[in-house]
Design an enzyme around this catalytic site. Structure first.
Site, short mmCIF file in Angstrom:
data_model
loop_
_atom_site.label_atom_id
_atom_site.label_comp_id
_atom_site.label_asym_id
_atom_site.label_seq_id
_atom_site.Cartn_x
_atom_site.Cartn_y
_atom_site.Cartn_z
N HIS A 219 -5.69 49.83 -25.01
CA HIS A 219 -4.40 50.35 -25.47
C HIS A 219 -4.61 51.54 -26.42
CE1 HIS A 219 -1.58 47.47 -23.64
NE2 HIS A 219 -2.65 46.71 -23.63
N ASP B 197 -5.68 54.53 -24.84
CA ASP B 197 -5.58 55.75 -24.01
C ASP B 197 -4.27 56.50 -24.26
OD1 ASP B 197 -4.08 53.80 -22.61
OD2 ASP B 197 -4.81 54.40 -20.63
N LEU C 255 -8.15 44.35 -13.47
CA LEU C 255 -9.29 45.14 -12.96
C LEU C 255 -8.81 46.44 -12.33
CD1 LEU C 255 -11.45 42.30 -11.39
CD2 LEU C 255 -11.77 43.48 -13.55
N ASP D 34 -7.38 54.03 -16.44
CA ASP D 34 -7.80 53.46 -15.16
C ASP D 34 -8.13 54.56 -14.15
OD1 ASP D 34 -7.01 51.25 -16.54
OD2 ASP D 34 -5.16 50.97 -15.43
C1 GLA Z 1 -3.67 49.20 -18.38
C2 GLA Z 1 -3.20 50.63 -18.28
C3 GLA Z 1 -4.15 51.61 -19.00
C4 GLA Z 1 -4.49 51.12 -20.40
C5 GLA Z 1 -4.86 49.64 -20.39
C6 GLA Z 1 -5.02 49.08 -21.78
O1 GLA Z 1 -4.84 49.03 -17.64
O2 GLA Z 1 -3.06 51.02 -16.94
O3 GLA Z 1 -3.59 52.89 -19.02
O4 GLA Z 1 -3.46 51.40 -21.30
O5 GLA Z 1 -3.89 48.83 -19.73
O6 GLA Z 1 -6.11 49.66 -22.41
#
Ligand code: GLA
Length: 347
Positions: A19, A21, A107, A155
């Site tokens: 959390h 990004d 994932l 991701d």
């Molecule tokens: C999900 C979101 C990412 C990121 C994560 C938490 O995977 O798609 O953008 O915010 O949660 O780190």
């Protein structure tokens, strides 16, 4: 122009930095071997026909008229719409989607799907397409605007930049991606399913993002990358704890890079434990089932374990020492190559 292409988008595991990004912070993900494959065949006319093999479902629409739809179809309509908007001459096509990464498991099956879809359609169009960072942004617009999850770029960048044997230190302020060798001296990273499934669009994810935006407003800063623990203390509940998580997780990313460089796996384990406590208590995205999965790994001898991804369910990550046996059902993960069009399949 090829008549058939196959593209693959891997899922990802995030070692640390969760959390962060969408707060212009830091993270340390890697792409994994499991992912989503999209086979695309050029057809005549203007139609996109899709078969989701694992779901036993299909969909068709005129490519000039993508619609607001729900579920997996939203990814296909969004991919076509965003590619067209970016100037890619998307041709009529028959698409077949199949995957090996479990959906809703933390994932990143979503990014794997977005990236595989867009790479396949770009290759089939014969166009060069945007560079990897621009493609990651395009894929995140599919998720933000068509699927309804206000996710960041973690991701998609992990999926597109993945490298065998390496994690990626991503700085979301500069969008610089730096490979970090992931040499574990016989230690193992494993994923354990909490048994609880999640959807970023439906969970508290968007609410967390809004809380971070509100904290920035109150602090008068452009992003939480500029925040400090001192600033966090000035905020009302629960914003103070949300900011404390983001600030401390950014710091843990660089501490983890340093621990990896020194091959200090006990320290890496401690960082994973601290990240879990922070995500559970300050960011409040864990659940009893997730905490129980973390405990199973810890009782099994893990040096550290934590929830990964958006939260509210999904898999947990554990770092096992060389002599520990992974608990039943755990999946070993290691850094694999990033997304690609499979060359021998281009005809
Ligand atoms: C999900 C979101 C990412 C990121 C994560 C938490 O995977 O798609 O953008 O915010 O949660 O780190």
């Amino acid at each position: 122009m090829p008549t058939h292409v196959t593209a693959f988008g891997p899922g990802r595991v995030n070692l640390i930095g969760e959390h962060t990004d969408y707060n212009q912070g830091l993270a340390l993900p890697f792409a994994i071997g499991e992912g989503v494959t999209v086979k695309a065949a050029a057809t005549v006319g203007r139609r996109i026909e899709t078969n989701a093999v694992d779901l036993g479902r299909s969909d068709r629409f005129e490519l000039d008229r993508p619609r607001r739809v729900k579920g997996w179809r939203a990814f296909v309509h969004g991919a076509v719409a965003e590619l067209v908007r970016a100037g890619v001459p998307v041709p009529a096509a028959r698409l077949e989607i199949s995957g090996t990464v479990p959906r809703g498991s933390g994932l990143s099956s979503s990014a794997a799907l977005e990236v595989a879809l867009t790479l396949a359609l770009i290759a089939l169009s014969g166009a060069t397409g945007p560079d990897r960072t621009e493609l990651a942004k395009l894929c995140s617009r599919i998720e933000n605007e068509w699927v309804g999850a206000q996710t960041g770029l973690l991701d998609q960048l992990a999926c597109l930049y993945g490298e065998v044997g390496h994690a990626l230190r991503i700085d979301f302020r500069s969008l610089e991606v730096s490979p970090v060798a992931l040499e574990l001296d016989g230690h193992q990273l494993v994923m354990l399913d909490s048994g609880e499934h999640h959807s970023n669009a439906a969970s508290g994810y968007n609410q967390r993002r809004a809380e971070c935006a509100r904290a920035c407003e109150l602090l008068g800063i452009p992003s939480l990358r500029e925040a400090t623990l001192e600033m966090a203390r000035q905020l009302p509940e629960p914003l103070n704890r949300r900011v404390r998580h983001v600030v401390s997780d950014n710091a843990r990313v660089d501490q983890a890079v340093e621990a990896l460089r020194r091959r200090d796996f006990k320290q890496l384990g401690r960082l994973l434990d601290a990240a879990h406590a922070s995500l559970r208590d300050d960011y409040e995205i864990s659940t009893p089932a997730v905490d129980a999965a973390v405990q199973r790994l810890k009782h099994g001898g893990a040096l550290g374990a934590r929830i990964i991804g958006g939260g509210f369910g999904g898999h947990v990550l554990g770092l096992l020492p060389p002599d520990a046996r992974a608990p039943g059902g755990a999946l070993g993960v290691r850094p694999a190559a990033g997304a690609r069009v499979l060359p021998d399949q281009v005809r």
